[in-house]
Motif scaffolding. Sequence first.
Motif, mmCIF file in Angstrom:
data_model
loop_
_atom_site.group_PDB
_atom_site.id
_atom_site.type_symbol
_atom_site.label_atom_id
_atom_site.label_comp_id
_atom_site.label_asym_id
_atom_site.label_seq_id
_atom_site.Cartn_x
_atom_site.Cartn_y
_atom_site.Cartn_z
ATOM 1 N N LEU A 30 1.128 5.202 -13.352
ATOM 2 C CA LEU A 30 1.803 4.451 -12.779
ATOM 3 C C LEU A 30 3.284 5.749 -12.296
ATOM 4 O O LEU A 30 3.912 5.048 -11.394
ATOM 5 C CB LEU A 30 3.391 4.069 -14.499
ATOM 6 N N ASN A 49 4.252 -2.670 -11.606
ATOM 7 C CA ASN A 49 3.176 -2.458 -12.545
ATOM 8 C C ASN A 49 2.521 -3.412 -13.383
ATOM 9 O O ASN A 49 1.400 -3.905 -13.992
ATOM 10 C CB ASN A 49 3.292 -0.936 -12.802
ATOM 11 N N THR A 50 3.566 -3.478 -13.696
ATOM 12 C CA THR A 50 2.932 -4.387 -14.903
ATOM 13 C C THR A 50 2.865 -6.509 -14.768
ATOM 14 O O THR A 50 2.265 -6.484 -15.620
ATOM 15 C CB THR A 50 4.552 -4.508 -16.255
ATOM 16 N N PHE A 66 -2.871 -1.256 -8.724
ATOM 17 C CA PHE A 66 -2.320 -1.363 -9.341
ATOM 18 C C PHE A 66 -2.311 -1.106 -10.435
ATOM 19 O O PHE A 66 -2.069 0.262 -11.438
ATOM 20 C CB PHE A 66 -0.425 -1.946 -9.581
ATOM 21 N N ARG A 67 -3.466 -1.283 -11.272
ATOM 22 C CA ARG A 67 -4.078 -0.896 -12.858
ATOM 23 C C ARG A 67 -4.698 0.093 -12.607
ATOM 24 O O ARG A 67 -5.230 1.802 -13.164
ATOM 25 C CB ARG A 67 -4.674 -2.506 -12.846
ATOM 26 N N TYR A 107 -0.762 -5.998 -14.424
ATOM 27 C CA TYR A 107 -1.531 -5.921 -15.947
ATOM 28 C C TYR A 107 -0.929 -7.440 -16.320
ATOM 29 O O TYR A 107 -2.226 -8.057 -16.991
ATOM 30 C CB TYR A 107 -0.911 -4.884 -17.136
ATOM 31 N N GLN A 117 2.896 5.661 -9.010
ATOM 32 C CA GLN A 117 3.410 4.578 -7.753
ATOM 33 C C GLN A 117 4.997 4.635 -7.917
ATOM 34 O O GLN A 117 5.859 4.986 -6.946
ATOM 35 C CB GLN A 117 3.446 3.265 -8.945
ATOM 36 N N ALA A 169 8.580 0.280 -8.715
ATOM 37 C CA ALA A 169 7.434 0.532 -9.049
ATOM 38 C C ALA A 169 6.875 0.506 -10.593
ATOM 39 O O ALA A 169 6.230 -0.585 -10.870
ATOM 40 C CB ALA A 169 7.388 1.856 -9.111
#
Length: 230
Positions: free
Chosen positions: A66, A107-108, A61-62, A111, A69, A103
């Motif tokens: 985005l 994603n967050t 995911f990093r 991170y 994704q 999504a």
Amino acid sequence: MIDLTFFLEIVPALLAGLPMTLQLAASSISIGFVMALLLALAQQGNNPVLVLPIRAFVAVFRGTPLLVQIFLIYYGLGQFRPSLQAIGLWWLFREPYWCAILALSLNTAAYGSEILRGAIQGVPRGLIEAAFSFGMSRLLTLRLVILPLALRQAIPSYSNEIILMIKGTSLASIITLMEVTGIAQGLISQTYRAVEVFVAAGAIYLTLNFTIISALNALETWLTPYRART
């Protein structure tokens, strides 16, 4: 030249998408923070069965955009509709709103987990040993010593992640959600005046992010007054 009259006329229309932007940002940041904290805590151990899948998730995911994704979750998972219906999850993946939140949250979380993991590992070992010497259990030490210090240290880095996530909500417009950017694209298709529309949309995002940055800076000052004195 920018037509100020037209500029002022479109601002209320763009502001109509602000609630959707705030909903997407607040939901994804809240869900993502909880996931990030759990992932960060899980990586404190040495069990490869637990740690390696988490690191793979974070790397994926990093390391991918985005936008990709969001496309994969909204359009890609639609190919598995019969299977999703069989397990009762089709209601989630057929709605663009929930796909966008999923999504953005994943994603967050990826991170944020790295930010929190680094902050937890940055807590001085001496403080942890001192807590153990007072007879605190591992859970109590985590709750009263490690997490409060780690979260304070993580505020500056996590503030950047929050701002990035708010800007990331603009990508939800590609799956038909009418937030600020989605409304801006609709206005451009009607008026063919991209400059005024995008300048107005950018001003809304700038004002929103500036407000949030000010609030986060105030929170950091309140939680870490010694830094302000320094």
